[in-house]
Design a protein around this motif. Structure first.
Motif, mmCIF file in Angstrom:
data_model
loop_
_atom_site.group_PDB
_atom_site.id
_atom_site.type_symbol
_atom_site.label_atom_id
_atom_site.label_comp_id
_atom_site.label_asym_id
_atom_site.label_seq_id
_atom_site.Cartn_x
_atom_site.Cartn_y
_atom_site.Cartn_z
ATOM 1 N N GLY A 91 -2.654 7.221 -3.705
ATOM 2 C CA GLY A 91 -3.104 6.962 -2.245
ATOM 3 C C GLY A 91 -3.668 8.559 -1.894
ATOM 4 O O GLY A 91 -3.941 9.574 -2.453
ATOM 5 N N GLY A 100 0.735 -1.159 -0.076
ATOM 6 C CA GLY A 100 0.015 0.014 0.112
ATOM 7 C C GLY A 100 0.943 1.238 -0.123
ATOM 8 O O GLY A 100 2.024 1.248 0.524
ATOM 9 N N VAL A 101 0.344 2.248 -0.373
ATOM 10 C CA VAL A 101 0.990 3.712 -0.302
ATOM 11 C C VAL A 101 -0.040 4.753 0.364
ATOM 12 O O VAL A 101 -1.375 4.798 0.163
ATOM 13 N N GLY A 102 0.747 5.473 1.432
ATOM 14 C CA GLY A 102 -0.138 6.384 1.908
ATOM 15 C C GLY A 102 -0.960 5.929 3.259
ATOM 16 O O GLY A 102 -1.069 4.609 3.667
ATOM 17 N N MET A 136 -7.129 11.502 -4.895
ATOM 18 C CA MET A 136 -6.330 10.350 -5.206
ATOM 19 C C MET A 136 -6.720 10.156 -6.620
ATOM 20 O O MET A 136 -7.742 9.872 -7.143
ATOM 21 N N CYS A 145 -3.230 2.993 3.851
ATOM 22 C CA CYS A 145 -2.983 1.934 2.454
ATOM 23 C C CYS A 145 -4.326 1.939 1.488
ATOM 24 O O CYS A 145 -4.501 0.638 1.190
ATOM 25 N N THR A 146 -5.127 2.956 1.164
ATOM 26 C CA THR A 146 -6.091 2.821 0.535
ATOM 27 C C THR A 146 -5.733 2.317 -0.957
ATOM 28 O O THR A 146 -6.575 1.940 -1.570
ATOM 29 N N VAL A 147 -4.692 2.481 -1.360
ATOM 30 C CA VAL A 147 -4.241 2.139 -2.699
ATOM 31 C C VAL A 147 -3.141 1.030 -2.604
ATOM 32 O O VAL A 147 -2.076 1.422 -1.979
ATOM 33 N N ARG A 148 -3.180 0.033 -3.110
ATOM 34 C CA ARG A 148 -2.043 -0.980 -3.090
ATOM 35 C C ARG A 148 -1.603 -1.180 -4.588
ATOM 36 O O ARG A 148 -2.533 -1.320 -5.425
#
Length: 353
Positions: free
Chosen positions: A295, A249-251, A280, A254-257
């Motif tokens: 993220g 994840g990023v940020g 985002m 970790c809403t974006v992987r």
């Protein structure tokens, strides 16, 4: 090294937009500098425009005083008028034009009639926005009361269009008709066209347009092809690079992987600087090439995907909005309006170009 976050203000673009819009409108035009010139810097913008602008407009007294203290001598209209008698006296002393949209403001002028002369008053009439404005059916009475004070040198009329930036709008025409009917037979100048009113060509040209958001390069009218130059470029740099494994994840949250091994650039600019937290996946430009944020936007920084930008890395230039990524695009993506984004820019270095 100082933090590389900057807002570049193209003052030549500002002046070009003002001239182009004024010509298109066909009458005189206020250059609206409220809210620190929509975040662009009121003093710097006023100095660039002073030779060409017919007059300036700000929201309230303190904004006008800032311009006077900077040496700006052009007429300045206070769009909210004054809030007490002390402010009225100060406005008169500095030669400000004042909007009267409430009965209390009319009574203030009557109260001070023996103490001042030469006031330029703009009576604001309610025509349907239901925000500020006096009853249009009493327009003649208002003029009579103002003229009886001997404090007033000139009276003009204005209203504010509520829906000129709404696709398929026909309400603006009704508002303009109400203003015209209320002032029929009166020898007074009128102002009803804001930026959207000018660009959507609502009604006949008013004597005075009020050029706000369009002057800063944002066209508020859906589907309009009228070309304007962006005035603000918000930019920064990548100051760190992270190699992120597929599935990581990023940020925050970790809403974006990432779906593949990725290179992630960390940019020195965040929501505390005015970039919207919920942007985002929004488009950005890195070294002139298009990519996206990754993220949740943090307070002081944000992440961008530079996996396919092999020559980009630490020190790479990032345009958040400007001539290539329009602020209106970012605003739409973040479900807000460009006015809010521009007004919220702070904690960055402002440079005039």
């Amino acid at each position: 090294m100082t933090r590389p976050s900057q807002a570049l203000i193209d003052l030549n673009a500002l002046l070009s937009n003002y001239k182009k819009l004024r010509t298109f409108h066909g009458g005189k035009a206020f250059a609206v500098l409220k809210a620190n010139a929509y975040g662009h810097g009121a003093v710097r913008c006023a100095r660039k425009l002073e030779m060409d602008a017919d007059a300036f407009a700000v929201a309230f007294l303190e904004e006008g005083l800032e311009l006077r203290e900077a040496g700006i001598q052009k007429p300045i209209l206070l769009l909210e008028g004054v809030f007490d008698v002390k402010e009225l006296r100060k406005a008169a002393n500095h030669g400000f034009w004042v909007v009267v949209s409430r009965h209390e403001q009319l009574e203030m002028i009557e109260q001070c009639s023996s103490a001042m002369r030469g006031l330029n008053v703009w009576l604001k009439l309610e025509t349907g926005m239901n925000r500020l404005g006096l009853d249009g059916s009493l327009a003649c009475e208002y003029i009579a009361r103002l003229c009886a004070t001997k404090a007033v040198a000139k009276v003009s009329f204005m209203t504010h269009l509520a829906c000129a930036d709404v696709e398929g709008d026909d309400f603006s025409t009704k508002q303009i008709e109400k203003l015209m009917n209320a002032t029929r037979g009166l020898d007074c100048e009128l102002s009803f066209c804001n930026s959207a009113g000018v660009l959507s060509a609502k009604g006949p040209p008013s004597d005075w347009a009020r050029l706000g958001i369009a002057m800063y390069g944002v066209n508020p009218v859906p589907g309009s092809s009228f070309s304007l130059e962006p005035v603000m470029e918000l930019k920064s740099q990548i100051f760190d690079v992270k190699n992120v494994k597929a599935g990581e994840g990023v940020g925050y949250g970790c809403t974006v992987r990432v779906s593949r091994d990725s290179r992630v650039g960390i940019v020195a600019l965040g929501y505390a600087d005015g970039y919207p937290r919920n942007a985002m996946g929004c488009s950005v430009l890195v070294d002139g090439r298009l990519t996206k944020t990754l993220g949740v936007i943090s307070m002081d920084m944000l992440a961008v995907d530079i996996t396919d930008l092999e020559n980009s890395g630490q020190g790479s230039q990032v345009e958040l909005w400007g001539k290539h990524i329009r602020v209106a695009e970012v605003a739409q993506y973040a479900r807000t309006i460009p006015y809010e984004l521009l007004c919220n820019v702070k904690r960055v270095s402002f440079l005039s170009i």
